[in-house]
Design a protein around this motif. Structure first.
Motif, PDB file in Angstrom:
ATOM      1  N   LYS A 192      34.332  49.154  50.004  1.00 31.50           N
ATOM      2  CA  LYS A 192      36.075  49.266  49.303  1.00 31.50           C
ATOM      3  C   LYS A 192      36.801  48.386  48.792  1.00 31.50           C
ATOM      4  O   LYS A 192      37.517  48.131  47.919  1.00 31.50           O
ATOM      5  CB  LYS A 192      37.005  49.516  51.063  1.00 31.50           C
ATOM      6  N   ALA A 194      35.792  48.737  45.343  1.00 28.73           N
ATOM      7  CA  ALA A 194      37.222  49.807  44.256  1.00 28.73           C
ATOM      8  C   ALA A 194      38.653  48.320  44.637  1.00 28.73           C
ATOM      9  O   ALA A 194      39.063  48.465  43.688  1.00 28.73           O
ATOM     10  CB  ALA A 194      38.005  50.546  45.747  1.00 28.73           C
ATOM     11  N   LEU A 195      38.762  47.775  45.627  1.00 30.37           N
ATOM     12  CA  LEU A 195      39.993  46.958  45.733  1.00 30.37           C
ATOM     13  C   LEU A 195      39.984  46.164  44.464  1.00 30.37           C
ATOM     14  O   LEU A 195      41.053  45.909  44.115  1.00 30.37           O
ATOM     15  CB  LEU A 195      40.067  46.085  46.630  1.00 30.37           C
ATOM     16  N   GLU A 212      38.746  46.034  41.648  1.00 28.04           N
ATOM     17  CA  GLU A 212      38.876  47.140  40.657  1.00 28.04           C
ATOM     18  C   GLU A 212      40.008  47.100  39.951  1.00 28.04           C
ATOM     19  O   GLU A 212      40.271  47.027  38.939  1.00 28.04           O
ATOM     20  CB  GLU A 212      37.877  47.875  40.223  1.00 28.04           C
ATOM     21  N   LYS A 213      40.654  47.247  41.104  1.00 28.69           N
ATOM     22  CA  LYS A 213      41.536  47.953  40.949  1.00 28.69           C
ATOM     23  C   LYS A 213      42.798  46.480  40.389  1.00 28.69           C
ATOM     24  O   LYS A 213      43.831  46.945  39.770  1.00 28.69           O
ATOM     25  CB  LYS A 213      42.473  48.314  42.409  1.00 28.69           C
ATOM     26  N   LYS A 214      42.692  45.566  41.412  1.00 31.53           N
ATOM     27  CA  LYS A 214      43.285  44.680  40.994  1.00 31.53           C
ATOM     28  C   LYS A 214      43.202  44.108  39.733  1.00 31.53           C
ATOM     29  O   LYS A 214      44.284  43.879  38.712  1.00 31.53           O
ATOM     30  CB  LYS A 214      42.698  42.858  42.255  1.00 31.53           C
ATOM     31  N   ALA A 258      41.740  46.137  36.964  1.00 32.84           N
ATOM     32  CA  ALA A 258      42.538  46.528  36.517  1.00 32.84           C
ATOM     33  C   ALA A 258      44.558  46.124  36.041  1.00 32.84           C
ATOM     34  O   ALA A 258      44.686  46.033  35.078  1.00 32.84           O
ATOM     35  CB  ALA A 258      42.589  48.381  36.655  1.00 32.84           C
ATOM     36  N   ALA A 259      45.153  46.503  36.971  1.00 32.31           N
ATOM     37  CA  ALA A 259      46.381  45.629  37.354  1.00 32.31           C
ATOM     38  C   ALA A 259      46.469  44.486  36.199  1.00 32.31           C
ATOM     39  O   ALA A 259      47.540  44.313  35.855  1.00 32.31           O
ATOM     40  CB  ALA A 259      46.759  45.445  38.573  1.00 32.31           C
ATOM     41  N   LYS A 308      45.678  45.287  32.420  1.00 29.83           N
ATOM     42  CA  LYS A 308      47.277  45.987  32.430  1.00 29.83           C
ATOM     43  C   LYS A 308      48.540  44.812  32.257  1.00 29.83           C
ATOM     44  O   LYS A 308      49.626  45.172  31.832  1.00 29.83           O
ATOM     45  CB  LYS A 308      47.703  47.014  33.120  1.00 29.83           C
TER      46      LYS A 308
END
Length: 178
Positions: free
Chosen positions: A159, A162-163, A165-167, A169-170, A173
């Protein structure tokens, strides 16, 4: 090829008269003549009953084997001793060879072949496990708890990854927009 007693006696009688019996199909004449001569020598040494096929092999004791080996070592020929005993000269050669290498212990019978399967292995029934001892049961409980702890730790790490990677990616962006 196994020959009948009557056939052997007939072949020996023809040999003594100076004639050779007809060679059976599938054998060379030379090999058959050697066999007939062997039958003659066996009959001379042990009598005509020695040509009869015995239902089972004789079990030779180590003492009997040693007596024959001693005769060979004393100077008699391997074949003459073998024929007088009613055995093949190859067998006697093996006994002499084993005696020369291993001594008297080489003449003692030993079990040959693959050992028997462990019968206890067949009795295990995997559908009904055996009762555990208390120490084994405690260890099982401890290992299960440890296993559960490791599984939850792995989930937490997944988890976190995953967090991150999400940060990331954001963040990428947001950089593209600027």
């Amino acid at each position: 090829m196994r020959y009948s007693y009557e056939y052997k006696r007939n072949a020996v009688e023809l040999y003594r008269q100076g004639q050779w019996p007809d060679t059976p199909d599938g054998l060379s004449t030379k090999a058959f003549h050697i066999t007939v001569r062997k039958w003659v020598r066996i009959e001379d040494a042990c009598g005509p009953d020695a040509l009869r096929h015995k239902g089972n092999n004789k079990e030779w004791t180590p003492e009997e084997r040693y007596a024959l080996v001693a005769r060979v070592l004393a100077g008699e020929s391997n074949k003459s001793v073998a024929f007088s005993a009613g055995i093949g000269d190859g067998l006697l050669y093996q006994w002499v060879h084993k005696y020369m290498i291993l001594g008297y212990n080489g003449l003692v019978n030993c079990k040959k072949g693959r050992p028997k399967k462990n019968l206890d292995m067949k009795k295990i029934n995997y559908n009904k496990p055996r009762k555990l001892e208390e120490s084994e049961y405690e260890e099982l409980v401890r290992l299960r708890a440890e296993n559960e702890y490791i599984k939850t730790e792995i989930e937490v790490i997944k988890k976190e990854i995953a967090l991150r990677e999400k940060k990331e990616a954001a963040h990428l962006k947001a950089k593209k927009r600027q």
